[in-house]
Design an enzyme around this catalytic site. Sequence first.
Site, PDB file in Angstrom:
ATOM      1  N   TYR A  72       0.809  -1.217   0.000  1.00  0.00           N
ATOM      2  CA  TYR A  72       0.000   0.000   0.000  1.00  0.00           C
ATOM      3  C   TYR A  72       0.848   1.275   0.000  1.00  0.00           C
ATOM      4  CZ  TYR A  72      -3.425  -3.501   1.171  1.00  0.00           C
ATOM      5  OH  TYR A  72      -4.204  -4.624   1.153  1.00  0.00           O
ATOM      6  N   ASP A  75       3.208   2.667  -4.155  1.00  0.00           N
ATOM      7  CA  ASP A  75       2.842   3.692  -5.132  1.00  0.00           C
ATOM      8  C   ASP A  75       2.925   5.094  -4.547  1.00  0.00           C
ATOM      9  OD1 ASP A  75       0.576   3.045  -3.544  1.00  0.00           O
ATOM     10  OD2 ASP A  75      -0.780   3.852  -5.059  1.00  0.00           O
ATOM     11  N   GLN A  76       2.735   5.226  -3.235  1.00  0.00           N
ATOM     12  CA  GLN A  76       2.790   6.540  -2.600  1.00  0.00           C
ATOM     13  C   GLN A  76       4.214   7.093  -2.590  1.00  0.00           C
ATOM     14  OE1 GLN A  76      -0.227   7.973  -1.508  1.00  0.00           O
ATOM     15  NE2 GLN A  76      -0.933   6.194  -2.648  1.00  0.00           N
ATOM     16  N   HIS A  98      -0.929  -0.534  -9.022  1.00  0.00           N
ATOM     17  CA  HIS A  98      -0.913   0.890  -8.658  1.00  0.00           C
ATOM     18  C   HIS A  98       0.501   1.448  -8.759  1.00  0.00           C
ATOM     19  CE1 HIS A  98      -4.904   1.688  -6.449  1.00  0.00           C
ATOM     20  NE2 HIS A  98      -5.058   0.655  -7.248  1.00  0.00           N
TER      21      HIS A  98
END
Length: 116
Positions: A72, A75-76, A98
């Site tokens: 999670y 991609d950030q 992502h």
Amino acid sequence: DLEGAEVALESSVEGKAAGNCYGTVLWATTASGMVIGASSLAGKGTDPLSCGRAAAGELLSEVGHGGCVDTYMQDQIIVFMSLSSAPSSIACGPLSQHTRTAIHFAQLLTGATWTV
């Protein structure tokens, strides 16, 4: 393998959900301070135990990759890496779709180059 790991349990109810649903969020903090997370959502008629097992299985998988970010976060972090003037690198598990999309658009927008 998480043998000997300390386990802390927290339970909270942030408000009422629309309908009958619930979720499990788990995280592990590594010895170096990295936080790796996993979660599972369940709907009406789903066994709570299976929801917890799914989240635990995902967490074990994330920790097993040996990376410093979970699926999670991949991609950030691409955005920040793209803006860096110095070469950047991260250790992570298999790239999520992502993350692949974030890399594609980061290349288009910033000209950053990537080696995977």
